[in-house]
Write a protein that holds these residues in place. Structure first.
Motif, PDB file in Angstrom:
ATOM      1  N   GLU A   1     -15.899 -21.723   5.465  1.00 57.84           N
ATOM      2  CA  GLU A   1     -15.476 -20.899   4.567  1.00 57.84           C
ATOM      3  C   GLU A   1     -14.302 -20.216   5.045  1.00 57.84           C
ATOM      4  N   TYR A   2     -12.867 -20.233   4.984  1.00 52.85           N
ATOM      5  CA  TYR A   2     -11.617 -19.013   5.666  1.00 52.85           C
ATOM      6  C   TYR A   2     -11.180 -18.360   4.646  1.00 52.85           C
ATOM      7  N   SER A   3     -11.300 -16.962   4.862  1.00 51.46           N
ATOM      8  CA  SER A   3     -10.623 -15.344   3.932  1.00 51.46           C
ATOM      9  C   SER A   3      -9.422 -15.038   4.347  1.00 51.46           C
ATOM     10  N   ILE A   4      -9.366 -15.654   5.581  1.00 52.96           N
ATOM     11  CA  ILE A   4      -7.602 -15.848   6.187  1.00 52.96           C
ATOM     12  C   ILE A   4      -7.386 -16.824   6.636  1.00 52.96           C
ATOM     13  N   ARG A   5      -6.080 -17.466   6.590  1.00 52.76           N
ATOM     14  CA  ARG A   5      -5.648 -19.052   7.367  1.00 52.76           C
ATOM     15  C   ARG A   5      -4.362 -18.854   7.552  1.00 52.76           C
ATOM     16  N   ASP A   6      -4.204 -18.751   8.601  1.00 45.96           N
ATOM     17  CA  ASP A   6      -2.434 -19.198   9.123  1.00 45.96           C
ATOM     18  C   ASP A   6      -2.475 -17.398   8.998  1.00 45.96           C
ATOM     19  N   GLY A   7      -2.517 -17.155   9.486  1.00 45.14           N
ATOM     20  CA  GLY A   7      -2.058 -15.410   8.889  1.00 45.14           C
ATOM     21  C   GLY A   7      -2.347 -15.083   7.526  1.00 45.14           C
ATOM     22  N   LYS A   8      -2.685 -15.338   6.656  1.00 42.07           N
ATOM     23  CA  LYS A   8      -2.487 -15.362   5.233  1.00 42.07           C
ATOM     24  C   LYS A   8      -4.155 -15.006   4.933  1.00 42.07           C
ATOM     25  N   PHE A   9      -4.015 -14.160   3.483  1.00 39.93           N
ATOM     26  CA  PHE A   9      -5.503 -13.925   3.274  1.00 39.93           C
ATOM     27  C   PHE A   9      -5.159 -14.774   2.167  1.00 39.93           C
ATOM     28  N   THR A  10      -6.524 -16.304   1.987  1.00 41.59           N
ATOM     29  CA  THR A  10      -6.639 -17.475   1.200  1.00 41.59           C
ATOM     30  C   THR A  10      -6.794 -16.518  -0.460  1.00 41.59           C
ATOM     31  N   ALA A  11      -7.262 -15.841  -0.328  1.00 39.98           N
ATOM     32  CA  ALA A  11      -7.807 -15.246  -2.151  1.00 39.98           C
ATOM     33  C   ALA A  11      -6.492 -15.273  -2.420  1.00 39.98           C
ATOM     34  N   ASN A  12      -5.139 -14.679  -1.708  1.00 40.81           N
ATOM     35  CA  ASN A  12      -3.829 -14.130  -2.862  1.00 40.81           C
ATOM     36  C   ASN A  12      -2.810 -14.437  -2.146  1.00 40.81           C
ATOM     37  N   GLY A  13      -2.861 -14.902  -0.959  1.00 43.48           N
ATOM     38  CA  GLY A  13      -1.326 -15.016  -0.061  1.00 43.48           C
ATOM     39  C   GLY A  13      -1.178 -14.352   0.632  1.00 43.48           C
ATOM     40  N   ASN A  14      -1.093 -12.977   0.559  1.00 45.79           N
ATOM     41  CA  ASN A  14      -0.769 -12.136   1.390  1.00 45.79           C
ATOM     42  C   ASN A  14      -0.631 -11.819   2.732  1.00 45.79           C
ATOM     43  N   VAL A  15       0.110 -11.477   3.594  1.00 44.40           N
ATOM     44  CA  VAL A  15       0.234 -11.704   5.061  1.00 44.40           C
ATOM     45  C   VAL A  15      -0.331 -11.031   5.380  1.00 44.40           C
ATOM     46  N   THR A  16      -1.623 -11.043   6.741  1.00 41.92           N
ATOM     47  CA  THR A  16      -2.340 -10.130   6.963  1.00 41.92           C
ATOM     48  C   THR A  16      -1.267  -8.945   7.908  1.00 41.92           C
ATOM     49  N   PRO A  17      -2.135  -7.972   7.653  1.00 41.42           N
ATOM     50  CA  PRO A  17      -1.274  -6.478   8.128  1.00 41.42           C
ATOM     51  C   PRO A  17      -1.866  -6.454   9.240  1.00 41.42           C
ATOM     52  N   TRP A  18      -0.514  -6.231  10.717  1.00 45.18           N
ATOM     53  CA  TRP A  18      -0.782  -5.596  11.574  1.00 45.18           C
ATOM     54  C   TRP A  18      -1.441  -4.082  11.901  1.00 45.18           C
ATOM     55  N   GLN A  19      -2.344  -4.439  13.038  1.00 38.59           N
ATOM     56  CA  GLN A  19      -3.132  -2.556  13.068  1.00 38.59           C
ATOM     57  C   GLN A  19      -2.837  -2.233  14.436  1.00 38.59           C
ATOM     58  N   THR A  20      -2.349  -1.059  15.087  1.00 37.77           N
ATOM     59  CA  THR A  20      -1.966  -0.641  16.103  1.00 37.77           C
ATOM     60  C   THR A  20      -3.300   0.190  16.573  1.00 37.77           C
ATOM     61  N   ARG A  21      -2.839   0.137  17.657  1.00 36.22           N
ATOM     62  CA  ARG A  21      -4.499   0.614  18.365  1.00 36.22           C
ATOM     63  C   ARG A  21      -4.479   2.269  18.083  1.00 36.22           C
ATOM     64  N   CYS A  22      -5.213   3.120  17.951  1.00 32.68           N
ATOM     65  CA  CYS A  22      -5.407   4.594  17.680  1.00 32.68           C
ATOM     66  C   CYS A  22      -5.208   5.317  19.052  1.00 32.68           C
ATOM     67  N   PRO A  23      -5.170   6.399  19.243  1.00 32.85           N
ATOM     68  CA  PRO A  23      -5.456   7.767  20.738  1.00 32.85           C
ATOM     69  C   PRO A  23      -6.407   7.601  20.632  1.00 32.85           C
TER      70      PRO A  23
END
Length: 123
Positions: free
Chosen positions: A101-123
């Protein structure tokens, strides 16, 4: 651990490093302890866990795939990150290994179709 390090995953990642750690802005940390890669999560309010990464593979398409058994959720997840030219990362897929079961597929959340957010490396 070597694969994750070479790919550039080690460190702490957040959607917004300047904002408080929370359920929607968790601090996701990838660290090496005793030669093994661990995934430490902090969602604020004492909601933390740490899990050993059992597999890390850099794929030919540039993604980094991790497999992690999460004892806190009694499931093993496999997910992959994509990396932007500026170094940010985001989840490309995330699935339960046992149920497929996928919660994210092709860079989108399966529950709502929203694109996954970008994350930044923190200092």
């Amino acid at each position: 651990a070597a694969t994750a390090s070479k790919w550039g995953l080690l460190g702490t990642w957040q959607i917004d490093c300047a904002a408080a750690i929370s359920g929607s802005n968790g601090a996701l940390k990838y660290v090496v302890r005793g030669g093994k890669l661990f995934h430490d999560r902090d969602f604020g309010g004492g909601k933390t866990d740490s899990s050993a990464v059992t597999s890390a593979r850099a794929n030919p398409d540039g993604t980094l795939e991790l497999t992690i058994p999460f004892a806190s959720h009694s499931q093993t997840r496999q997910f992959a990150f994509v990396r932007a030219a500026d170094g940010r990362i985001r989840a490309f897929y995330n699935k339960n290994v046992d149920t497929e079961e996928y919660s994210i597929r092709d860079g989108k959340f399966t529950a709502n179709g929203n694109v996954t957010p970008w994350q930044t490396r923190c200092p």
